[in-house]
Design an enzyme around this catalytic site. Structure first.
Site, PDB file in Angstrom:
ATOM      1  N   ASP A  12       5.917 -21.391 -11.427  1.00  0.00           N
ATOM      2  CA  ASP A  12       5.534 -21.735 -12.819  1.00  0.00           C
ATOM      3  C   ASP A  12       4.025 -20.945 -12.951  1.00  0.00           C
ATOM      4  O   ASP A  12       3.209 -21.068 -12.101  1.00  0.00           O
ATOM      5  CB  ASP A  12       5.793 -23.157 -13.302  1.00  0.00           C
ATOM      6  CG  ASP A  12       5.408 -23.156 -14.726  1.00  0.00           C
ATOM      7  OD1 ASP A  12       5.864 -22.424 -15.657  1.00  0.00           O
ATOM      8  OD2 ASP A  12       4.533 -24.120 -14.899  1.00  0.00           O
ATOM      9  N   ASP A  14       1.553 -21.561 -16.685  1.00  0.00           N
ATOM     10  CA  ASP A  14       0.754 -22.645 -17.297  1.00  0.00           C
ATOM     11  C   ASP A  14       0.806 -23.834 -16.797  1.00  0.00           C
ATOM     12  O   ASP A  14       1.978 -24.418 -16.527  1.00  0.00           O
ATOM     13  CB  ASP A  14       1.116 -22.627 -18.702  1.00  0.00           C
ATOM     14  CG  ASP A  14       1.036 -21.198 -19.312  1.00  0.00           C
ATOM     15  OD1 ASP A  14      -0.386 -20.445 -19.399  1.00  0.00           O
ATOM     16  OD2 ASP A  14       1.811 -20.495 -19.894  1.00  0.00           O
ATOM     17  N   ASP A 182       5.264 -27.816 -13.060  1.00  0.00           N
ATOM     18  CA  ASP A 182       4.449 -28.897 -13.366  1.00  0.00           C
ATOM     19  C   ASP A 182       5.200 -30.052 -14.406  1.00  0.00           C
ATOM     20  O   ASP A 182       4.330 -30.956 -14.647  1.00  0.00           O
ATOM     21  CB  ASP A 182       3.072 -28.505 -14.015  1.00  0.00           C
ATOM     22  CG  ASP A 182       3.271 -27.792 -15.468  1.00  0.00           C
ATOM     23  OD1 ASP A 182       4.275 -27.192 -15.701  1.00  0.00           O
ATOM     24  OD2 ASP A 182       2.641 -28.155 -16.259  1.00  0.00           O
TER      25      ASP A 182
END
Length: 235
Positions: A12, A14, A182
């Protein structure tokens, strides 16, 4: 030599590789000013990111319009979205990467994953027109065989489709492809796709502790991924 049981990793963007909250705050601030709306507290943005730009803009408009004390009109928000998106895109592309920073351990972690023989892809809900320049600006683009934005497929994470399509592009089986993210979006998508998943303990998990999310492991930096996985296999 491949990490035991893995052929590839999907990373991922961001909140996992780059802290982009500053970019979000600047672009959204410019958009709201253009729409002659009140600004939003930057601390609230962290809870709204991760599900794609359309969701972000709806959440921001809903919050700002709701500050009047009245329930926001959904039809009004939908009518505002085209103009909001145009102004948001304008401001984001103008400052992309300027107010963001790469998290510690990211370059080392990606280097270690490549050194372990894994093919890498970046999969983000961020539009590709934002993601590709950001990766280039931060010197991370060269690590990846593929980069897919939130507009690459019919659906976004937490739907498993983007992960399955990314595995196809990498030529790997989901069970042998590690998802690294995240948030619960990444974990839910990975579980549904049949991918193992590791989560970083920083990032933007919608305001919730990331260790509450079902995952196969947690790391404080991407540089811990290879040691963690080797230790787990040996254990």
């Amino acid at each position: 030599m491949l990490m035991q049981g893995l052929d590839a990793a999907i990373i991922d963007l961001d909140g996992t590789m780059v802290d982009t909250l500053g970019d979000f705050a600047q672009a959204l601030g410019g958009m709201l000013a253009d729409l002659e709306l009140h600004a939003i507290d930057p601390s609230l943005i962290e809870h709204m990111v991760g599900k794609g730009s359309e969701h972000l803009l709806r959440s921001v408009l809903n919050h700002v319009l709701g500050q009047t004390g009245q329930a926001p009109d959904a039809s009004k928000i939908e009518a505002m979205l085209p103009r909001a998106w145009e102004r948001y895109q304008h401001h984001y592309l103008a400052i992309n990467g300027r107010y963001s920073s790469v998290y510690p351990g990211v370059a080392q972690g990606l280097t270690a994953l490549r050194g372990a023989g894994l093919r890498l892809a970046c999969l983000t809900n961020k539009p590709a027109s934002f993601a590709l320049p950001l990766l280039r600006a931060k010197g991370l683009d060269g690590f990846f065989d593929h980069v897919f934005g939130g507009d690459a497929f019919e659906r976004k994470k937490p739907d498993p489709l983007p992960l399955l399509k990314t595995c196809e592009a990498l030529g790997t089986l989901p069970a042998r492809t590690l998802m690294v993210g995240d948030s619960s979006n990444d974990a839910r998508a990975a579980r549904a796709a049949g991918c193992p998943v590791a989560l970083v303990t920083y990032g933007y998990n919608h305001g919730r502790p990331v260790r509450e999310v079902d995952a196969d492991g947690y790391v404080d930096a991407l540089s811990e991924l290879v040691p963690m996985w080797v230790s787990a296999v040996r254990g």
